[in-house]
Design a protein around this motif. Structure first.
Motif, mmCIF file in Angstrom:
data_model
loop_
_atom_site.group_PDB
_atom_site.id
_atom_site.type_symbol
_atom_site.label_atom_id
_atom_site.label_comp_id
_atom_site.label_asym_id
_atom_site.label_seq_id
_atom_site.Cartn_x
_atom_site.Cartn_y
_atom_site.Cartn_z
ATOM 1 N N VAL A 250 14.311 35.294 5.516
ATOM 2 C CA VAL A 250 12.946 35.253 6.225
ATOM 3 C C VAL A 250 11.935 36.277 5.832
ATOM 4 C CG1 VAL A 250 14.130 34.524 8.338
ATOM 5 C CG2 VAL A 250 14.231 36.936 7.847
ATOM 6 N N LEU A 251 12.340 37.033 4.808
ATOM 7 C CA LEU A 251 11.352 37.934 4.207
ATOM 8 C C LEU A 251 10.793 37.191 2.872
ATOM 9 C CD1 LEU A 251 12.838 41.356 4.676
ATOM 10 C CD2 LEU A 251 10.694 40.620 5.601
ATOM 11 N N VAL A 252 9.462 37.229 2.849
ATOM 12 C CA VAL A 252 8.952 36.424 1.415
ATOM 13 C C VAL A 252 7.754 37.355 0.545
ATOM 14 C CG1 VAL A 252 9.641 34.189 2.192
ATOM 15 C CG2 VAL A 252 7.164 35.114 2.572
ATOM 16 N N LYS A 253 7.820 36.915 -0.533
ATOM 17 C CA LYS A 253 6.698 37.828 -1.351
ATOM 18 C C LYS A 253 5.231 37.180 -0.988
ATOM 19 C CE LYS A 253 9.867 38.169 -5.428
ATOM 20 N NZ LYS A 253 10.102 37.900 -6.874
ATOM 21 N N PRO A 254 4.363 38.092 -1.657
ATOM 22 C CA PRO A 254 3.015 37.503 -1.061
ATOM 23 C C PRO A 254 2.644 36.245 -1.600
ATOM 24 C CG PRO A 254 3.005 39.877 -1.689
ATOM 25 C CD PRO A 254 4.443 39.296 -1.799
ATOM 26 N N GLU A 255 3.086 35.946 -2.819
ATOM 27 C CA GLU A 255 2.563 34.703 -3.423
ATOM 28 C C GLU A 255 3.214 33.536 -2.911
ATOM 29 O OE1 GLU A 255 5.895 36.816 -6.530
ATOM 30 O OE2 GLU A 255 3.992 37.454 -4.946
ATOM 31 N N MET B 229 3.796 33.644 0.663
ATOM 32 C CA MET B 229 3.060 33.405 1.568
ATOM 33 C C MET B 229 1.894 32.817 1.636
ATOM 34 S SD MET B 229 3.430 33.689 5.082
ATOM 35 C CE MET B 229 4.756 35.152 5.441
ATOM 36 N N GLU B 230 1.044 33.362 0.357
ATOM 37 C CA GLU B 230 -0.241 32.826 0.014
ATOM 38 C C GLU B 230 -0.105 31.428 -0.277
ATOM 39 O OE1 GLU B 230 -4.030 34.631 -1.829
ATOM 40 O OE2 GLU B 230 -2.417 34.237 -3.240
ATOM 41 N N GLY B 231 0.880 31.092 -1.092
ATOM 42 C CA GLY B 231 1.068 29.725 -1.360
ATOM 43 C C GLY B 231 1.105 28.604 -0.566
ATOM 44 N N THR B 232 1.459 28.970 0.632
ATOM 45 C CA THR B 232 1.742 28.123 1.760
ATOM 46 C C THR B 232 0.548 27.941 2.566
ATOM 47 O OG1 THR B 232 3.021 29.581 2.859
ATOM 48 C CG2 THR B 232 4.276 27.958 1.830
ATOM 49 N N GLY B 233 -0.480 28.772 2.605
ATOM 50 C CA GLY B 233 -1.604 28.972 3.176
ATOM 51 C C GLY B 233 -1.693 29.794 4.381
ATOM 52 N N PHE B 234 -0.953 30.639 4.292
ATOM 53 C CA PHE B 234 -0.862 31.564 5.782
ATOM 54 C C PHE B 234 -1.355 32.946 5.746
ATOM 55 C CE2 PHE B 234 2.515 28.458 6.739
ATOM 56 C CZ PHE B 234 2.446 28.334 8.004
ATOM 57 N N LEU B 235 -2.133 33.195 4.488
ATOM 58 C CA LEU B 235 -2.771 34.229 4.388
ATOM 59 C C LEU B 235 -4.110 34.312 4.287
ATOM 60 C CD1 LEU B 235 -0.525 36.632 1.772
ATOM 61 C CD2 LEU B 235 -0.343 36.640 4.301
ATOM 62 N N GLY B 236 -4.596 33.234 4.690
ATOM 63 C CA GLY B 236 -5.948 32.960 5.105
ATOM 64 C C GLY B 236 -6.414 33.247 6.492
ATOM 65 N N GLU B 237 -6.768 32.117 7.262
ATOM 66 C CA GLU B 237 -7.225 32.262 8.666
ATOM 67 C C GLU B 237 -6.059 32.748 9.664
ATOM 68 O OE1 GLU B 237 -7.681 28.493 10.735
ATOM 69 O OE2 GLU B 237 -7.932 27.962 8.883
ATOM 70 N N HIS B 238 -4.708 32.532 8.927
ATOM 71 C CA HIS B 238 -3.598 33.161 9.845
ATOM 72 C C HIS B 238 -3.007 34.300 9.478
ATOM 73 C CE1 HIS B 238 -3.525 28.942 11.572
ATOM 74 N NE2 HIS B 238 -3.602 28.536 10.484
ATOM 75 N N VAL C 192 0.640 37.518 10.905
ATOM 76 C CA VAL C 192 2.012 37.503 9.834
ATOM 77 C C VAL C 192 2.124 39.000 9.910
ATOM 78 C CG1 VAL C 192 2.871 37.287 7.698
ATOM 79 C CG2 VAL C 192 1.018 35.741 8.589
ATOM 80 N N TYR C 193 3.549 39.501 10.009
ATOM 81 C CA TYR C 193 4.155 40.591 10.101
ATOM 82 C C TYR C 193 4.391 40.949 8.477
ATOM 83 C CZ TYR C 193 5.156 41.119 15.007
ATOM 84 O OH TYR C 193 5.252 41.212 16.359
ATOM 85 N N HIS C 194 3.527 42.049 8.136
ATOM 86 C CA HIS C 194 3.649 42.612 6.853
ATOM 87 C C HIS C 194 4.620 44.125 6.516
ATOM 88 C CE1 HIS C 194 1.698 44.319 2.950
ATOM 89 N NE2 HIS C 194 2.600 43.549 2.582
ATOM 90 N N LEU C 195 5.491 44.146 5.664
ATOM 91 C CA LEU C 195 5.906 45.235 5.291
ATOM 92 C C LEU C 195 5.590 45.976 4.244
ATOM 93 C CD1 LEU C 195 7.981 43.508 7.100
ATOM 94 C CD2 LEU C 195 9.983 44.966 6.096
ATOM 95 N N GLY C 196 4.683 46.923 4.464
ATOM 96 C CA GLY C 196 3.911 47.418 3.416
ATOM 97 C C GLY C 196 4.644 48.285 2.306
ATOM 98 N N ASP C 197 5.613 48.844 2.779
ATOM 99 C CA ASP C 197 6.551 49.911 1.617
ATOM 100 C C ASP C 197 7.098 48.817 0.709
ATOM 101 O OD1 ASP C 197 5.525 51.804 2.818
ATOM 102 O OD2 ASP C 197 7.504 52.329 4.000
ATOM 103 N N ASP C 198 7.213 47.722 0.961
ATOM 104 C CA ASP C 198 8.013 46.540 0.350
ATOM 105 C C ASP C 198 7.199 45.391 -0.180
ATOM 106 O OD1 ASP C 198 11.142 47.829 0.833
ATOM 107 O OD2 ASP C 198 10.229 47.556 2.735
ATOM 108 N N ASP C 199 6.010 45.300 0.430
ATOM 109 C CA ASP C 199 5.299 44.205 0.047
ATOM 110 C C ASP C 199 5.823 42.898 0.251
ATOM 111 O OD1 ASP C 199 2.954 43.182 -0.142
ATOM 112 O OD2 ASP C 199 2.705 43.102 -2.398
ATOM 113 N N LEU C 200 6.360 42.880 1.472
ATOM 114 C CA LEU C 200 6.983 41.538 1.964
ATOM 115 C C LEU C 200 6.480 41.062 3.343
ATOM 116 C CD1 LEU C 200 10.791 42.251 0.879
ATOM 117 C CD2 LEU C 200 9.352 40.671 -0.301
ATOM 118 N N TYR C 201 6.435 40.015 3.528
ATOM 119 C CA TYR C 201 6.201 39.334 4.788
ATOM 120 C C TYR C 201 7.270 38.645 5.421
ATOM 121 C CZ TYR C 201 1.360 39.843 2.898
ATOM 122 O OH TYR C 201 0.276 40.327 2.597
ATOM 123 N N LEU C 202 7.238 38.964 6.845
ATOM 124 C CA LEU C 202 8.346 38.130 7.779
ATOM 125 C C LEU C 202 7.735 36.849 8.051
ATOM 126 C CD1 LEU C 202 9.196 40.784 10.344
ATOM 127 C CD2 LEU C 202 10.714 39.515 8.913
#
Length: 420
Positions: free
Chosen positions: A194-199, A201-210, A214-224
């Motif tokens: 349930v934690l994924v890399k930015p690429e 999350m972005e690849g599925t289209g969830f780092l645009g208008e959505h 999204v919850y982002h773990l800055g220290d690890d650069d991972l997204y829930l």
């Protein structure tokens, strides 16, 4: 990302899609310009590299007295090649940015407009007429000892909750039934990260208008993830998959996380709009020509689950402006919620055509062995929110809840009784 060939050959189709979504049409012209600039930059850089290569052979064959001038020209040519390569890199980056700014092309027939412009395709079942004042799902959940919002807020904050006792068992029964049905339809069950890399999350289209959702773990650069669609889409990223035997189907069971940014004051009561929930999500990789038929099948599987829960629902064709970045068409199934006197979304199924797979580099080989971009689709088969509709539609005057017949073997009872 959309197909650039489609853009070049039919720019008006892309503009029409943007209009239907209520999106910026000028982005189409920006992408056309960036595409032309990038092709020109690549051509110029290739020409200079070829000239430099040919020039190098000339220097080696030139008379000694001519070499100083040729070497000076060689330095100039090297500088030109370097500048052209930098221009090519910049043009590629500009094209990528412009490309990612365009959402998926809608499919013909999708209603234009926003959230309220959907088209109802069918209504199944009649809302129950109560001869007593029905309780809402939270009141019922508290009487049953099934839902504890107060302690959820104490432990984690607003919009968190505990499912306990029969509440936890009811959810597990529901999700297990969903997995069983998915297995029967040829899906491979998956429990994804349930934690994924930015690429991803972005690849599925969830780092645009959505992105705000999204919850982002800055220290690890991972997204829930907010849906297991994300890790399941990333599962075959960068691969050539085998679709010779038909579509690949996965059913992901995961916890999901959403910030619910911008929903302040909406659905604050109960478990309709929360930050964490569990879900069984269907995900399909298919040939593009098979995607529409697969979409209809996913909708049929969702309806089968809803009918098993014995609750009234309707199916809507979601309007273009409410599709999200990746979807070309989306059908929602909305269940009747008695205390709200309204239909509320329980499932969505989206045809994302080749949009996500193009971003993630997912291809298959056609009948000639040539790699082609795959299509991806997704659909919800069950989620925590279903408990709302189950409890409210099947409640009795004494606060008990009749268990849908399909869940009775998994729960070992036909009725949930209030705690004494």
């Amino acid at each position: 990302m959309i197909d650039l060939r489609e853009l070049r050959e039919h720019p008006d189709v892309v503009r029409a899609s943007q209009r239907a979504r209520g999106a910026d049409e000028s982005l189409v012209d920006s992408l056309l310009s960036a595409d032309a600039d990038r092709r020109a930059a690549v051509s110029r850089a290739d020409e200079l590299r070829a000239e430099q290569k040919a020039f190098g052979r000339t220097v080696g064959k030139a008379p000694k007295e001519e070499r100083p001038a040729l070497l000076e020209r060689g330095k100039e040519l090297a500088a030109e090649v370097k500048a052209a390569a930098a221009a090519e890199t910049a043009a590629n980056e500009a094209l990528t940015a412009a490309h990612k700014a365009i959402p998926n092309l809608i499919i013909d027939g999708v209603p234009a407009g926003g959230e309220d412009d959907f088209v109802t395709l069918k209504t199944v079942g009649e809302p129950r007429q109560f001869d007593f004042q029905p309780l809402d799902h939270l009141e019922l959940g508290e009487k049953l000892g099934a839902i504890d919002m107060e302690r959820g807020a104490k432990v984690s904050g607003a919009r968190f909750y505990f499912l306990r006792g029969v509440g936890a068992r009811l959810q597990l029964a529901l999700l297990n039934l969903a997995i069983g049905k998915a297995l029967a339809h040829g899906f491979t069950p998956m429990v994804p990260p349930v934690l994924v890399k930015p690429e991803t999350m972005e690849g599925t289209g969830f780092l645009g208008e959505h992105a705000a959702e999204v919850y982002h773990l800055g220290d690890d650069d991972l997204y829930l993830v907010g849906t297991s669609e994300v890790p399941l889409a990333g599962y075959h990223a960068g691969e050539i998959i085998d679709l010779n035997d038909g579509p690949i189907r996965y059913a992901g069971w995961s916890s999901c996380f959403r910030r619910e940014a911008g929903s302040y004051g909406k659905d604050t009561r109960g478990i309709i709009r929360v930050h964490q929930f569990d879900k069984v999500e269907m995900f399909v990789y298919a040939r593009p020509e098979d995607a529409a038929a697969q979409h209809e099948q996913l909708l049929a599987f969702e309806e089968d689950m809803l009918q098993a829960m014995e609750i009234p629902y309707r199916v809507i064709d979601v309007a273009a402006g409410d599709l999200g970045t990746s979807a070309a068409r989306k059908f929602d199934c909305e269940a009747w919620v008695p205390t709200q006197n309204a239909y509320r979304e329980l499932t969505s199924t989206s045809n994302c055509t080749t949009f996500q797979a193009r971003r993630l580099g997912i291809r298959y080989r056609d009948e000639n062995g040539k790699p082609q971009v795959a299509a991806t689709l997704n659909g919800t088969l069950a989620t925590t929110r279903w408990l709302v509709a189950i409890l409210e539609n099947h409640q009795q005057e004494d606060g008990s809840v009749v268990v849908p017949q399909a869940l009775q073997p998994l729960l070992g009872t036909d009725v949930l009784l209030p705690k004494q």
